[in-house]
Design an enzyme around this catalytic site. Sequence first.
Site, PDB file in Angstrom:
ATOM      1  N   HIS A 136       0.846  -1.193   0.000  1.00  0.00           N
ATOM      2  CA  HIS A 136       0.000   0.000   0.000  1.00  0.00           C
ATOM      3  C   HIS A 136       0.879   1.239   0.000  1.00  0.00           C
ATOM      4  O   HIS A 136       2.092   1.171   0.223  1.00  0.00           O
ATOM      5  CB  HIS A 136      -0.972   0.003   1.190  1.00  0.00           C
ATOM      6  CG  HIS A 136      -0.367   0.327   2.514  1.00  0.00           C
ATOM      7  ND1 HIS A 136      -1.106   0.730   3.606  1.00  0.00           N
ATOM      8  CD2 HIS A 136       0.926   0.326   2.947  1.00  0.00           C
ATOM      9  CE1 HIS A 136      -0.311   0.948   4.631  1.00  0.00           C
ATOM     10  NE2 HIS A 136       0.923   0.703   4.269  1.00  0.00           N
ATOM     11  N   CYS A 155       6.046   5.689   4.676  1.00  0.00           N
ATOM     12  CA  CYS A 155       4.800   5.093   4.157  1.00  0.00           C
ATOM     13  C   CYS A 155       4.282   5.844   2.932  1.00  0.00           C
ATOM     14  O   CYS A 155       3.303   5.419   2.309  1.00  0.00           O
ATOM     15  CB  CYS A 155       3.734   5.082   5.246  1.00  0.00           C
ATOM     16  SG  CYS A 155       4.233   4.071   6.652  1.00  0.00           S
ATOM     17  N   HIS A 161       4.894   0.012  -0.308  1.00  0.00           N
ATOM     18  CA  HIS A 161       5.682  -0.896   0.520  1.00  0.00           C
ATOM     19  C   HIS A 161       4.724  -1.975   1.031  1.00  0.00           C
ATOM     20  O   HIS A 161       3.510  -1.829   0.920  1.00  0.00           O
ATOM     21  CB  HIS A 161       6.329  -0.145   1.693  1.00  0.00           C
ATOM     22  CG  HIS A 161       5.338   0.490   2.601  1.00  0.00           C
ATOM     23  ND1 HIS A 161       4.745   1.698   2.333  1.00  0.00           N
ATOM     24  CD2 HIS A 161       4.787   0.059   3.761  1.00  0.00           C
ATOM     25  CE1 HIS A 161       3.883   1.995   3.292  1.00  0.00           C
ATOM     26  NE2 HIS A 161       3.883   1.016   4.174  1.00  0.00           N
ATOM     27  N   HIS A 163       3.162  -5.108   3.739  1.00  0.00           N
ATOM     28  CA  HIS A 163       2.903  -5.560   5.111  1.00  0.00           C
ATOM     29  C   HIS A 163       2.350  -6.981   5.061  1.00  0.00           C
ATOM     30  O   HIS A 163       1.691  -7.358   4.088  1.00  0.00           O
ATOM     31  CB  HIS A 163       1.843  -4.700   5.808  1.00  0.00           C
ATOM     32  CG  HIS A 163       2.301  -3.316   6.130  1.00  0.00           C
ATOM     33  ND1 HIS A 163       3.157  -3.040   7.172  1.00  0.00           N
ATOM     34  CD2 HIS A 163       2.023  -2.126   5.539  1.00  0.00           C
ATOM     35  CE1 HIS A 163       3.378  -1.744   7.221  1.00  0.00           C
ATOM     36  NE2 HIS A 163       2.713  -1.158   6.239  1.00  0.00           N
ATOM     37  N   ASP A 199      -5.144 -10.479  -0.860  1.00  0.00           N
ATOM     38  CA  ASP A 199      -3.817 -11.108  -0.738  1.00  0.00           C
ATOM     39  C   ASP A 199      -2.967 -10.901  -1.995  1.00  0.00           C
ATOM     40  O   ASP A 199      -3.433 -11.107  -3.114  1.00  0.00           O
ATOM     41  CB  ASP A 199      -3.988 -12.606  -0.467  1.00  0.00           C
ATOM     42  CG  ASP A 199      -2.692 -13.262  -0.037  1.00  0.00           C
ATOM     43  OD1 ASP A 199      -1.842 -12.577   0.582  1.00  0.00           O
ATOM     44  OD2 ASP A 199      -2.518 -14.468  -0.315  1.00  0.00           O
ATOM     45  N   HIS A 200      -1.722 -10.473  -1.767  1.00  0.00           N
ATOM     46  CA  HIS A 200      -0.749 -10.253  -2.846  1.00  0.00           C
ATOM     47  C   HIS A 200      -1.232  -9.222  -3.867  1.00  0.00           C
ATOM     48  O   HIS A 200      -0.971  -9.347  -5.056  1.00  0.00           O
ATOM     49  CB  HIS A 200      -0.347 -11.576  -3.514  1.00  0.00           C
ATOM     50  CG  HIS A 200       0.592 -12.383  -2.657  1.00  0.00           C
ATOM     51  ND1 HIS A 200       0.202 -12.938  -1.458  1.00  0.00           N
ATOM     52  CD2 HIS A 200       1.891 -12.703  -2.817  1.00  0.00           C
ATOM     53  CE1 HIS A 200       1.217 -13.560  -0.913  1.00  0.00           C
ATOM     54  NE2 HIS A 200       2.268 -13.433  -1.706  1.00  0.00           N
ATOM     55  N   GLU A 252      -1.259  -4.247  11.391  1.00  0.00           N
ATOM     56  CA  GLU A 252      -0.374  -3.903  10.271  1.00  0.00           C
ATOM     57  C   GLU A 252       1.043  -4.380  10.577  1.00  0.00           C
ATOM     58  O   GLU A 252       1.781  -4.824   9.704  1.00  0.00           O
ATOM     59  CB  GLU A 252      -0.387  -2.388  10.070  1.00  0.00           C
ATOM     60  CG  GLU A 252       0.343  -1.898   8.864  1.00  0.00           C
ATOM     61  CD  GLU A 252       0.092  -0.414   8.670  1.00  0.00           C
ATOM     62  OE1 GLU A 252      -0.730  -0.052   7.821  1.00  0.00           O
ATOM     63  OE2 GLU A 252       0.724   0.390   9.392  1.00  0.00           O
TER      64      GLU A 252
HETATM   65 NI    NI Z   1       2.522   0.770   5.631  1.00  0.00          NI
END
Ligand code: NI
Length: 262
Positions: A136, A155, A161, A163, A199-200, A252
């Site tokens: 995100h 961020c 990046h 998580h 996911d992914h 997160e």
């Molecule tokens: Ni983040």
Amino acid sequence: MHLLTRSVRFAINHGVSPPGSNGFAGNPAIDGFGRWFELLVTCRGNIDPVTGYLIDIKAVDSHVRTHALPLFERAVSERLDPAQTLQSVVRVLSGSLPVPLQSVRLCLTPYHDLEMAPSDTAHALIRQRFDFSAAHRLHSPALSDAENLKLYGKCNNPRGHGHNYIVQPVVQVRLDGAPAFSLADLESITDSAVIKHFDHKHLNEDTTEFNVNQGGVLPSVENIARICYERLGPVIAAHAASPKLISVTVWETDRTSATFPA
Ligand code: NI
């Protein structure tokens, strides 16, 4: 008024159980392929001005081992339903503890538990953790590039990046109804409504929920918890057993989580 929660850990073994003195191992400790459980007992009341205690935790341990452990031993041996077993445990503990019982939470795995309050033994709460990996970027169109960078720091990285998100729905289920809402139902619904969906993925670019150019919201952990709740709630409510999604917590990182609704 205070709440006090005591964790009581114990194992149910096939043969004679070894005594336990290690708090992590529990008492009895596990032997071979025995099963290990954790029971979180929350009591409610005023503290004693002399001792400073709401209840002596040794009394909680003793009541659980004397009154609840035999019920769990029977349940494991006869393969009884965990939620219905918890009904018996809540009733016996609320009748034996010297202070009011607020709730009992039975951890069947480190990631799945059942909770029940003596005020409503017709219902239980089911929790199960799930995970998905996603990228995100936090960048608000209402702020300048400089303001975004100052607020979001790393961020705000232009290419995003990643998580490893953990998602934990809490579902209230009826114990007196048929059909039942099972853990397998929760697994299946969450997998299709949330995990497979996110996911992914790059949340900002691959999902409409978090694409601000398509009316989406910023993929902050607060908004991710709300979107997960909104995606899960109607599907869970549509189940024939009339379960109710109470909340969703999203982690997160292991230091940051959000729960919706509060
Ligand atoms: Ni983040």
